[in-house]
Design a protein around this motif. Structure first.
Motif, PDB file in Angstrom:
ATOM      1  N   THR A 115      26.967 -14.482  90.644  1.00 24.50           N
ATOM      2  CA  THR A 115      26.154 -12.871  91.349  1.00 24.50           C
ATOM      3  C   THR A 115      25.498 -13.761  92.785  1.00 24.50           C
ATOM      4  OG1 THR A 115      23.911 -13.007  90.552  1.00 24.50           O
ATOM      5  CG2 THR A 115      25.145 -12.017  89.150  1.00 24.50           C
ATOM      6  N   GLN A 116      25.216 -12.283  94.035  1.00 24.36           N
ATOM      7  CA  GLN A 116      24.664 -12.924  94.764  1.00 24.36           C
ATOM      8  C   GLN A 116      23.616 -13.799  94.696  1.00 24.36           C
ATOM      9  OE1 GLN A 116      28.023 -12.164  96.398  1.00 24.36           O
ATOM     10  NE2 GLN A 116      26.353 -13.108  98.072  1.00 24.36           N
ATOM     11  N   ASN A 117      22.811 -13.369  94.060  1.00 23.01           N
ATOM     12  CA  ASN A 117      21.258 -14.711  93.436  1.00 23.01           C
ATOM     13  C   ASN A 117      21.497 -16.200  92.999  1.00 23.01           C
ATOM     14  OD1 ASN A 117      19.565 -12.852  94.318  1.00 23.01           O
ATOM     15  ND2 ASN A 117      19.689 -11.415  92.109  1.00 23.01           N
ATOM     16  N   ASP A 118      23.476 -16.240  92.521  1.00 27.68           N
ATOM     17  CA  ASP A 118      23.094 -17.674  91.971  1.00 27.68           C
ATOM     18  C   ASP A 118      23.321 -19.068  93.124  1.00 27.68           C
ATOM     19  OD1 ASP A 118      24.081 -17.705  89.312  1.00 27.68           O
ATOM     20  OD2 ASP A 118      25.474 -16.226  90.063  1.00 27.68           O
ATOM     21  N   THR A 119      22.511 -19.814  92.722  1.00 24.98           N
ATOM     22  CA  THR A 119      22.383 -20.944  93.852  1.00 24.98           C
ATOM     23  C   THR A 119      23.588 -21.626  94.090  1.00 24.98           C
ATOM     24  OG1 THR A 119      20.218 -21.418  92.655  1.00 24.98           O
ATOM     25  CG2 THR A 119      21.461 -23.251  94.062  1.00 24.98           C
TER      26      THR A 119
END
Length: 254
Positions: A115-119
């Motif tokens: 997801t776009q929140n993954d580092t």
């Protein structure tokens, strides 16, 4: 040049750079929409010219090595609304110049498998993502990413299909299918990046690679039941069935 053509789309291919990396363009024959697969060093000028009468929807990266993603930056700038898809585990290679080649930085808009929140961090290949499948639709194009780590942490194949294709239609025998009893799919094909080549496989001795993960990935590839045309990141086209015959040889040599 036109490499593949059926009733619904055609595939153009041109090789670029020192490593002669194949860049592919998929063009919908009805809607004039298009996709770009693995735009390497110098692929931008060719892609822009060939796609001038189409609507480019997405850039698809099979993996993060510089010779497959170099032109991401210029193409995402030129085609302002285009999506850029890259496997989560390889996204750091797009942002960082990991191999000190001068590669322009690009940022995926879609992290395949994440997801776009993954580092986004450097990773080394392992089998935790082996066989992961992610599905996307752009226009009439149906896209399936399947993860086969080893060459890179997120190394993937991309299977392309078309919504309007009759999936139950029988394949017409051709030169690719004469070598196997499994019919070759008419409307589905696989972009294999640097995982599978014509009579060869990708290297697993690079930084972030893993021979152990590559062996597991090759065994997983052997489980595919459907025969498809395979369009690799370098060299000539082949097929799933043809390369499944070669994999036992490579498993003894990794």
């Amino acid at each position: 040049m036109i490499l593949v053509e059926n009733d619904f789309f055609k595939i153009l291919c041109q090789s670029f750079g020192e490593y002669q990396t194949n860049c592919y363009l998929a063009l919908d024959k009805q809607t004039k929409e298009s996709l770009i697969i693995d735009p390497g060093i110098g692929a931008n000028t060719w892609a822009i010219e060939e796609l001038k009468d189409t609507k480019p929807l997405a850039i698809l990266n099979t993996h993060g090595h510089f010779d497959h993603v170099w032109s991401n930056a210029e193409l995402t700038s030129y085609f302002e609304k285009i999506a850029l898809l890259c496997p989560l585990e390889d996204a750091f290679m797009l942002i960082q110049d990991c191999f000190s080649t001068g590669q322009p930085s690009s940022t995926p808009t879609i992290l395949v498998g994440g997801t776009q929140n993954d580092t986004i961090i450097p990773r080394t290949s392992n089998i935790s993502n082996l066989g992961r499948q992610n599905y996307y639709e752009f226009g009439h194009f149906m896209i399936e990413f399947s993860c086969y780590p080893g060459h890179t942490p997120g190394c993937s194949t991309i299977v392309l299909n078309h919504k309007l294709a009759n999936r139950d239609s029988k394949s017409t025998p051709n030169s690719e299918s004469q070598t196997t009893t499994i019919p070759l799919s008419e409307h589905k094909l696989m972009f294999s990046g640097d995982f599978i080549f014509h009579r060869s496989i990708g290297r697993s001795d690079f930084p972030y690679s893993s021979s152990e993960a590559m062996r597991a990935s090759l065994k997983k590839f052997m489980e595919i039941q459907e025969n498809m045309l395979v369009l690799p990141g370098h060299g000539d086209k082949t097929s799933v069935a043809q390369e499944q015959k070669n994999i036992p040889y490579w498993l003894t040599r990794i």
